[in-house]
Design an enzyme around this catalytic site. Structure first.
Site, PDB file in Angstrom:
ATOM      1  CG  HIS A  43      -2.006  -1.180   0.833  1.00 21.83           C
ATOM      2  ND1 HIS A  43      -2.755  -1.237  -0.324  1.00 21.83           N
ATOM      3  CD2 HIS A  43      -2.266  -2.339   1.495  1.00 21.83           C
ATOM      4  CE1 HIS A  43      -3.457  -2.360  -0.343  1.00 21.83           C
ATOM      5  NE2 HIS A  43      -3.167  -3.048   0.743  1.00 21.83           N
ATOM      6  CG  HIS A  67      -0.395  -9.749  -3.937  1.00 16.34           C
ATOM      7  ND1 HIS A  67      -1.657  -9.874  -3.433  1.00 16.34           N
ATOM      8  CD2 HIS A  67      -0.361 -10.511  -5.054  1.00 16.34           C
ATOM      9  CE1 HIS A  67      -2.372 -10.697  -4.212  1.00 16.34           C
ATOM     10  NE2 HIS A  67      -1.607 -11.077  -5.197  1.00 16.34           N
ATOM     11  NE  ARG A 120      -4.359  -7.691  -5.244  1.00 15.69           N
ATOM     12  CZ  ARG A 120      -5.393  -8.526  -5.148  1.00 15.69           C
ATOM     13  NH1 ARG A 120      -5.999  -8.968  -6.238  1.00 15.69           N
ATOM     14  NH2 ARG A 120      -5.832  -8.897  -3.976  1.00 15.69           N
ATOM     15  NE  ARG A 167      -6.114  -4.636  -7.336  1.00 16.56           N
ATOM     16  CZ  ARG A 167      -7.159  -5.282  -6.787  1.00 16.56           C
ATOM     17  NH1 ARG A 167      -7.457  -5.091  -5.525  1.00 16.56           N
ATOM     18  NH2 ARG A 167      -7.882  -6.099  -7.512  1.00 16.56           N
ATOM     19  CD  GLU A 210       0.698 -11.645  -0.348  1.00 17.07           C
ATOM     20  OE1 GLU A 210      -0.380 -11.468  -0.940  1.00 17.07           O
ATOM     21  OE2 GLU A 210       0.997 -11.072   0.687  1.00 17.07           O
ATOM     22  CG  HIS A 248      -5.874 -10.726   5.115  1.00 17.24           C
ATOM     23  ND1 HIS A 248      -6.997  -9.976   5.331  1.00 17.24           N
ATOM     24  CD2 HIS A 248      -5.550 -10.523   3.810  1.00 17.24           C
ATOM     25  CE1 HIS A 248      -7.351  -9.377   4.211  1.00 17.24           C
ATOM     26  NE2 HIS A 248      -6.473  -9.672   3.270  1.00 17.24           N
TER      27      HIS A 248
HETATM   28  N1  PXP Z   1      -0.440 -12.268   3.939  1.00 17.97           N
HETATM   29  C1  PXP Z   1      -1.016 -12.442   2.726  1.00 17.97           C
HETATM   30  C2  PXP Z   1      -0.810 -13.731   2.018  1.00 17.97           C
HETATM   31  C3  PXP Z   1      -1.773 -11.399   2.139  1.00 17.97           C
HETATM   32  O1  PXP Z   1      -2.377 -11.586   0.943  1.00 17.97           O
HETATM   33  C4  PXP Z   1      -1.883 -10.169   2.808  1.00 17.97           C
HETATM   34  C5  PXP Z   1      -2.633  -9.039   2.177  1.00 17.97           C
HETATM   35  O2  PXP Z   1      -2.078  -8.704   0.972  1.00 17.97           O
HETATM   36  C6  PXP Z   1      -1.240 -10.041   4.057  1.00 17.97           C
HETATM   37  C7  PXP Z   1      -0.538 -11.111   4.593  1.00 17.97           C
HETATM   38  C8  PXP Z   1      -1.285  -8.758   4.819  1.00 17.97           C
HETATM   39  O3  PXP Z   1      -2.589  -8.393   5.118  1.00 17.97           O
HETATM   40  P1  PXP Z   1      -2.885  -6.946   5.657  1.00 17.97           P
HETATM   41  O4  PXP Z   1      -2.472  -5.992   4.595  1.00 17.97           O
HETATM   42  O5  PXP Z   1      -4.353  -6.967   5.916  1.00 17.97           O
HETATM   43  O6  PXP Z   1      -2.066  -6.771   6.908  1.00 17.97           O
END
Ligand code: PXP
Length: 238
Positions: free
Chosen positions: A11, A44, A46, A50, A71, A188
């Site tokens: 982010h 990640h 994607r 994005r 990821e 997450h």
């Molecule tokens: N682990 C995985 C596999 C995820 O997909 C994410 C979100 O992208 C996270 C951890 C981290 O989640 P959050 O951003 O909600 O802390």
């Protein structure tokens, strides 16, 4: 065992992309995370790019002296990228174009046979592979069958409703996975309030946290929020 903290910097890229320039830099965020005591960086890539872009992954691998956890969805395109970049780790996640975030775990049961050779290619190339799954015993058993060495338990349901029952599901899943010889990670939706109960689960050796930390960093700085998260995790582990 010490609980590792992986910082998800997606982010920072979301904010950067809002204006299309170079600021704020996910690479700079990763370097600050390292100074603040992070053990790894998660990003990640994607399908729709994005947030994290291909060049971010290259730079994270080449310029940040921390293990990179890439990821990605289990697609042919991502396999080629991971084989070329050789990240320390690959975390396979389900991906839907319309979702705001990774909404649930990978349905390993449904794609076990396809995942097995896919994972082998990544492991033979030197990357540790984890599967992001719901805290579900059947999914953990299927994950074990694929040859993956690590599962990351999706804590989203618990994070939305940190009840004893939901925490109990994570505890039970972590124990089951560890009993099968799998390394157990979780992540997450974790924040200062809900992380302690997860950090206290002895089988879990790594947490990956992003959105909350990057949001809080706007107010108090990335170094401070990571240090605070680390403190809560370490206290809970004692
Ligand atoms: N682990 C995985 C596999 C995820 O997909 C994410 C979100 O992208 C996270 C951890 C981290 O989640 P959050 O951003 O909600 O802390």
């Amino acid at each position: 065992m010490k609980l590792r903290l992986g910082i998800n910097i997606d982010h920072v890229a979301t904010l950067r992309n809002a204006r299309g320039g170079d600021n704020p830099s996910p690479i700079r965020a990763a370097l600050i995370a390292r100074e603040a005591g992070a053990d790894g960086i998660t990003a990640h890539l994607r399908e729709d790019r994005r947030h994290i872009k291909d060049h971010d992954i290259e730079q994270l691998k080449n310029e940040v002296p921390l293990p990179l956890n890439l990821e990605m969805a289990a697609t042919g395109e991502m396999l080629n990228i991971a084989l070329r970049i050789k990240p320390h780790a690959v975390c396979l996640v389900p991906e839907k174009r319309a979702e705001l975030t990774t909404e649930g775990g990978l349905n390993v049961l449904a794609i076990e046979k396809d995942l097995t050779p896919y994972i082998k290619k990544l492991q033979d190339n030197g990357s540790r592979v984890s599967l992001f799954i719901d805290p579900d015993i059947a999914q953990i058993n299927a994950a074990k069958n694929t040859g993956a060495k690590v599962v990351e338990l999706h804590t989203g349901t618990y994070a939305h409703n940190p009840s004893e029952d939901n925490c109990g599901l994570i505890k039970k899943a972590a124990k089951h996975a560890a009993d099968l010889g799998l390394e157990v990670h979780a992540g997450h939706g974790l924040n200062y309030k809900n992380v302690a109960a997860i950090a206290a689960i002895p089988e879990i050796v790594e947490l990956n946290i992003g959105h909350f930390l990057i949001g809080e960093a706007v107010f108090v700085g990335l170094k401070e929020v990571i240090a605070q998260m680390r403190k809560i995790m370490d206290n809970s582990r004692k």
